[in-house]
Write a protein that holds these residues in place. Structure first.
Motif, PDB file in Angstrom:
ATOM      1  N   ARG A 128       0.828  -1.212   0.000  1.00  0.00           N
ATOM      2  CA  ARG A 128       0.000   0.000   0.000  1.00  0.00           C
ATOM      3  C   ARG A 128       0.860   1.260   0.000  1.00  0.00           C
ATOM      4  NH1 ARG A 128      -4.442  -0.421   4.605  1.00  0.00           N
ATOM      5  NH2 ARG A 128      -2.629  -1.184   5.753  1.00  0.00           N
ATOM      6  N   ARG A 167      -8.703 -10.014   4.639  1.00  0.00           N
ATOM      7  CA  ARG A 167      -8.520  -8.593   4.320  1.00  0.00           C
ATOM      8  C   ARG A 167      -9.387  -8.241   3.128  1.00  0.00           C
ATOM      9  NH1 ARG A 167      -2.562  -9.847   5.695  1.00  0.00           N
ATOM     10  NH2 ARG A 167      -2.753 -11.096   3.781  1.00  0.00           N
ATOM     11  N   ARG A 205      -8.648  -7.410  -1.418  1.00  0.00           N
ATOM     12  CA  ARG A 205      -7.238  -7.614  -1.745  1.00  0.00           C
ATOM     13  C   ARG A 205      -7.011  -8.732  -2.761  1.00  0.00           C
ATOM     14  NH1 ARG A 205      -2.560 -10.159  -0.112  1.00  0.00           N
ATOM     15  NH2 ARG A 205      -0.727  -8.862  -0.552  1.00  0.00           N
ATOM     16  N   TYR A 226      -8.781  -2.511  -0.528  1.00  0.00           N
ATOM     17  CA  TYR A 226      -7.630  -2.504   0.372  1.00  0.00           C
ATOM     18  C   TYR A 226      -6.589  -1.495  -0.111  1.00  0.00           C
ATOM     19  CZ  TYR A 226      -3.990  -4.430   3.417  1.00  0.00           C
ATOM     20  OH  TYR A 226      -2.997  -4.589   4.368  1.00  0.00           O
TER      21      TYR A 226
END
Length: 291
Positions: A65, A144, A147, A167
């Motif tokens: 990220r 998550r 993703r 995400y």
């Protein structure tokens, strides 16, 4: 040398190098005063701070990220540097009677049309890509959200990650909203600042055009670099799935094909930051009134 130091050098050194090249190429092409030198140094300081912030994000946000936010952060730094430089630094007021144009300056008068159109098209393309990946993503094997991408074919299924769903797309969208707002604010600051950075109106307008070009090109570079990364990971994830829905393979190839286009645009945008344009023809003088 550790990997973090290499990343720091790239994120800080490369933008600074481009900034110093830009400063050296524009020196002497338009006669300017000491105040414009301070404006240009504010660009360099902003880029330095942006590089450090990008490095901190790169190291603190996990699973890529931080890396996906780096181009946007550097773009914000350039935009903010140009806008602040021409807002904080004020030209010295000349002694004696002064005059002012009776025609209001508009941002649209200083925007390069071709560059503006390409930046807007890049923004639309990147927004469409992020929308697609957000609505088609699913949670990964660790729970998550947004993703990975998955598909079910009868009794078998397939999934691939990393995939730039929510995400990644949510923080990217927040940063791009910041880019949009700062770009508008910087363009208004450049156009509305008082005259005086150059000895005449023509030279002052040249500086404005160069600044608006740099602001737009920085925003475009951030969009193009981010799209290249997003499209690459989304496209390759879709193509390597063994089980695919009907739309996945053609969309995957389109995304992969857009990567080299985005990289070419990135190079063009960086070139416009370094060399924002040639000297334009003199504009007709506007009526002036003493004040």
């Amino acid at each position: 040398m550790s990997m973090s130091l290499i990343v720091l050098f790239v994120l800080v050194g490369t933008p600074l190098l481009l900034t110093m090249i830009a400063l050296s190429l524009t020196r002497g092409s338009v006669e300017t005063g000491e105040e414009w030198t301070r404006v240009r140094w504010m660009w360099a300081v902003a880029v330095l701070i942006g590089g450090v912030v990008a490095w901190l994000l790169y190291g603190s946000l996990d699973l890529g990220r931080g890396a996906m936010l780096v181009p946007a952060v550097l773009g914000v730094a350039v935009v903010v540097g140009v806008g602040l430089g021409e807002t904080v630094v004020r030209p010295q007021r000349p002694a004696g009677p002064r005059s002012a144009s009776l025609v209001a300056r508009q941002v649209s008068d200083y925007l390069p049309r071709g560059l503006t159109a390409v930046v807007l098209a890049t923004a639309v393309l990147h927004l469409a890509t992020l929308t697609l990946t957000t609505v088609t993503a699913s949670p990964d094997d660790m729970g998550r959200a947004g993703r990975q991408v998955a598909a079910q074919c009868g009794t078998t299924g397939s999934a691939a990650s990393p995939y730039p769903g929510s995400y990644y797309s949510v923080p990217m969208s927040v940063v791009f909203l910041v880019i949009g707002l700062t770009t508008v604010a910087a363009l208004m600051a450049v156009v509305r600042r008082p005259r005086g950075f150059a000895p005449d109106e023509v030279g002052d307008d040249v500086l404005r055009r160069w600044s608006t070009t740099r602001v737009l090109a920085a925003a475009g570079a951030a969009l193009a670099a981010s799209h290249a990364g997003t499209a690459f990971f989304a496209g390759t994830a879709l193509l390597r799935m063994e089980c695919q829905r009907a739309w996945m393979e053609p969309v995957g190839w389109v995304l992969v094909a857009s990567v080299p286009v985005a990289l070419l645009l990135l190079g063009w945008f960086l070139g416009r930051i370094v060399t924002p344009g040639a000297l334009p023809a003199a504009r007709p003088q506007q009526p002036a009134g003493a004040r």
